[in-house]
Scaffold this motif. Structure first.
Motif, PDB file in Angstrom:
ATOM      1  N   UNK A  78     -20.487 -26.270 -56.675  1.00  0.00           N
ATOM      2  CA  UNK A  78     -20.686 -26.712 -58.052  1.00  0.00           C
ATOM      3  C   UNK A  78     -19.781 -27.911 -58.285  1.00  0.00           C
ATOM      4  N   UNK A  79     -19.844 -28.457 -59.488  1.00  0.00           N
ATOM      5  CA  UNK A  79     -19.016 -29.635 -59.788  1.00  0.00           C
ATOM      6  C   UNK A  79     -17.550 -29.303 -59.510  1.00  0.00           C
ATOM      7  N   UNK A  80     -16.988 -29.984 -58.548  1.00  0.00           N
ATOM      8  CA  UNK A  80     -15.570 -29.802 -58.246  1.00  0.00           C
ATOM      9  C   UNK A  80     -15.244 -28.809 -57.150  1.00  0.00           C
ATOM     10  N   UNK A  81     -16.232 -28.074 -56.619  1.00  0.00           N
ATOM     11  CA  UNK A  81     -15.897 -27.116 -55.562  1.00  0.00           C
ATOM     12  C   UNK A  81     -16.934 -27.104 -54.436  1.00  0.00           C
ATOM     13  N   UNK A  82     -16.419 -26.804 -53.237  1.00  0.00           N
ATOM     14  CA  UNK A  82     -17.250 -26.769 -52.039  1.00  0.00           C
ATOM     15  C   UNK A  82     -16.735 -25.667 -51.124  1.00  0.00           C
ATOM     16  N   UNK A  83     -17.526 -25.365 -50.105  1.00  0.00           N
ATOM     17  CA  UNK A  83     -17.104 -24.391 -49.100  1.00  0.00           C
ATOM     18  C   UNK A  83     -17.078 -25.069 -47.738  1.00  0.00           C
ATOM     19  N   UNK A  84     -15.953 -24.936 -47.064  1.00  0.00           N
ATOM     20  CA  UNK A  84     -15.811 -25.419 -45.697  1.00  0.00           C
ATOM     21  C   UNK A  84     -16.372 -24.356 -44.767  1.00  0.00           C
ATOM     22  N   UNK A  85     -17.240 -24.748 -43.858  1.00  0.00           N
ATOM     23  CA  UNK A  85     -17.798 -23.765 -42.936  1.00  0.00           C
ATOM     24  C   UNK A  85     -18.621 -24.417 -41.858  1.00  0.00           C
TER      25      UNK A  85
ATOM     26  N   UNK B 138     -12.959  -9.067 -39.407  1.00  0.00           N
ATOM     27  CA  UNK B 138     -12.675  -9.178 -40.837  1.00  0.00           C
ATOM     28  C   UNK B 138     -12.706 -10.652 -41.252  1.00  0.00           C
ATOM     29  N   UNK B 139     -13.319 -10.919 -42.404  1.00  0.00           N
ATOM     30  CA  UNK B 139     -13.404 -12.268 -42.956  1.00  0.00           C
ATOM     31  C   UNK B 139     -12.480 -12.372 -44.164  1.00  0.00           C
ATOM     32  N   UNK B 140     -11.698 -13.438 -44.216  1.00  0.00           N
ATOM     33  CA  UNK B 140     -10.766 -13.681 -45.311  1.00  0.00           C
ATOM     34  C   UNK B 140     -11.392 -14.611 -46.343  1.00  0.00           C
ATOM     35  N   UNK B 141     -10.805 -14.655 -47.514  1.00  0.00           N
ATOM     36  CA  UNK B 141     -11.238 -15.585 -48.568  1.00  0.00           C
ATOM     37  C   UNK B 141     -10.077 -16.513 -48.856  1.00  0.00           C
ATOM     38  N   UNK B 142     -10.173 -17.742 -48.350  1.00  0.00           N
ATOM     39  CA  UNK B 142      -9.132 -18.746 -48.503  1.00  0.00           C
ATOM     40  C   UNK B 142      -9.612 -19.868 -49.416  1.00  0.00           C
ATOM     41  N   UNK B 143      -8.666 -20.597 -49.953  1.00  0.00           N
ATOM     42  CA  UNK B 143      -9.015 -21.790 -50.714  1.00  0.00           C
ATOM     43  C   UNK B 143      -7.913 -22.822 -50.555  1.00  0.00           C
ATOM     44  N   UNK B 144      -8.294 -24.037 -50.883  1.00  0.00           N
ATOM     45  CA  UNK B 144      -7.380 -25.176 -50.874  1.00  0.00           C
ATOM     46  C   UNK B 144      -7.623 -25.913 -52.173  1.00  0.00           C
ATOM     47  N   UNK B 145      -6.575 -26.114 -52.966  1.00  0.00           N
ATOM     48  CA  UNK B 145      -6.689 -26.863 -54.210  1.00  0.00           C
ATOM     49  C   UNK B 145      -6.134 -28.253 -53.955  1.00  0.00           C
ATOM     50  N   UNK B 146      -6.931 -29.256 -54.304  1.00  0.00           N
ATOM     51  CA  UNK B 146      -6.564 -30.649 -54.054  1.00  0.00           C
ATOM     52  C   UNK B 146      -6.393 -31.395 -55.363  1.00  0.00           C
TER      53      UNK B 146
ATOM     54  N   UNK C  34     -13.438 -17.378 -58.645  1.00  0.00           N
ATOM     55  CA  UNK C  34     -14.204 -17.748 -57.448  1.00  0.00           C
ATOM     56  C   UNK C  34     -15.693 -17.713 -57.797  1.00  0.00           C
ATOM     57  N   UNK C  35     -16.437 -18.767 -57.455  1.00  0.00           N
ATOM     58  CA  UNK C  35     -17.881 -18.758 -57.733  1.00  0.00           C
ATOM     59  C   UNK C  35     -18.574 -17.557 -57.099  1.00  0.00           C
ATOM     60  N   UNK C  36     -19.536 -17.022 -57.818  1.00  0.00           N
ATOM     61  CA  UNK C  36     -20.261 -15.829 -57.381  1.00  0.00           C
ATOM     62  C   UNK C  36     -20.840 -15.992 -55.979  1.00  0.00           C
ATOM     63  N   UNK C  37     -21.374 -17.168 -55.655  1.00  0.00           N
ATOM     64  CA  UNK C  37     -21.988 -17.394 -54.355  1.00  0.00           C
ATOM     65  C   UNK C  37     -20.962 -17.235 -53.225  1.00  0.00           C
ATOM     66  N   UNK C  38     -19.719 -17.628 -53.478  1.00  0.00           N
ATOM     67  CA  UNK C  38     -18.670 -17.483 -52.460  1.00  0.00           C
ATOM     68  C   UNK C  38     -18.293 -16.009 -52.307  1.00  0.00           C
ATOM     69  N   UNK C  39     -18.151 -15.312 -53.424  1.00  0.00           N
ATOM     70  CA  UNK C  39     -17.829 -13.878 -53.356  1.00  0.00           C
ATOM     71  C   UNK C  39     -18.926 -13.091 -52.642  1.00  0.00           C
ATOM     72  N   UNK C  40     -20.174 -13.419 -52.950  1.00  0.00           N
ATOM     73  CA  UNK C  40     -21.289 -12.725 -52.294  1.00  0.00           C
ATOM     74  C   UNK C  40     -21.305 -12.993 -50.791  1.00  0.00           C
ATOM     75  N   UNK C  41     -21.040 -14.232 -50.408  1.00  0.00           N
ATOM     76  CA  UNK C  41     -21.014 -14.556 -48.979  1.00  0.00           C
ATOM     77  C   UNK C  41     -19.844 -13.847 -48.298  1.00  0.00           C
ATOM     78  N   UNK C  42     -18.696 -13.795 -48.964  1.00  0.00           N
ATOM     79  CA  UNK C  42     -17.526 -13.107 -48.420  1.00  0.00           C
ATOM     80  C   UNK C  42     -17.846 -11.632 -48.180  1.00  0.00           C
ATOM     81  N   UNK C  43     -18.446 -10.996 -49.160  1.00  0.00           N
ATOM     82  CA  UNK C  43     -18.826  -9.588 -49.011  1.00  0.00           C
ATOM     83  C   UNK C  43     -19.848  -9.402 -47.891  1.00  0.00           C
ATOM     84  N   UNK C  44     -20.826 -10.306 -47.813  1.00  0.00           N
ATOM     85  CA  UNK C  44     -21.840 -10.236 -46.765  1.00  0.00           C
ATOM     86  C   UNK C  44     -21.191 -10.352 -45.390  1.00  0.00           C
ATOM     87  N   UNK C  45     -20.281 -11.320 -45.242  1.00  0.00           N
ATOM     88  CA  UNK C  45     -19.602 -11.520 -43.954  1.00  0.00           C
ATOM     89  C   UNK C  45     -18.847 -10.266 -43.527  1.00  0.00           C
TER      90      UNK C  45
END
Length: 152
Positions: free
Chosen positions: A60-67, A142-150, A124-135
């Motif tokens: 969304x505006x201002x956020x992305x997922x690295x992958x 185990x999959x972690x939920x990390x972020x980087x604020x710039x 955390x955007x819903x799409x990221x939480x859903x992907x985290x749970x799916x992973x």
């Protein structure tokens, strides 16, 4: 690769002409296919040969997922993945927050680039939480939920 050979690693941003190769790589490892219009995709080359890739997916505006990080076996151990992450983070114009869902055994690798465990799960955007749970329900690791604020 011969360890005595000097390897030249270069990272470039993918063009539309690269998309067949990009998606063939993701298809071969069971990753979601890329959408050129919604992603910044980095391609690593070692001595001119395509060696790996990664992407920033628009959330969304201002956020992305690295992958989508993948380095071909023949090129592992040359620092290719680190160069891809560095390129993507440095070229993430307009993204204040970058999320990342690494496997737990890769925690230290991502922390080198400033990623840390996300503390504010309600933001955390819903799409990221859903992907985290799916992973975590789909992968053996185990999959972690990390972020980087710039600062942008």
């Amino acid at each position: 690769m011969n360890s005595q050979t000097q390897n030249q690693v270069t990272i470039r941003t993918a063009t539309e002409e690269d998309m067949t190769w990009v998606n063939n790589q993701y298809l071969s490892i069971g990753f979601k296919l890329s959408d050129f219009e919604r992603e910044l995709i980095a391609i690593a080359e070692v001595n001119g040969e395509q060696a790996g890739l990664g992407r920033l997916q628009y959330i969304d505006k201002g956020s992305a997922e690295l992958g989508g990080m993948y380095v071909h076996y023949a090129f592992r151990g040359l620092g290719v993945a680190g160069r891809i992450v560095d390129h993507l983070v440095k070229n993430a114009a307009g993204y204040q927050k970058i999320y990342c869902l690494p496997f737990a055994h890769l925690q230290a690798f991502y922390q080198k680039f400033g990623f840390a465990p996300e503390q504010e799960l309600t933001k955390v955007p819903r799409v990221v939480l859903e992907k985290h749970n799916w992973c975590n329900s789909s992968y053996a690791h185990k999959t972690l939920l990390f972020s980087l604020t710039r600062d942008i």
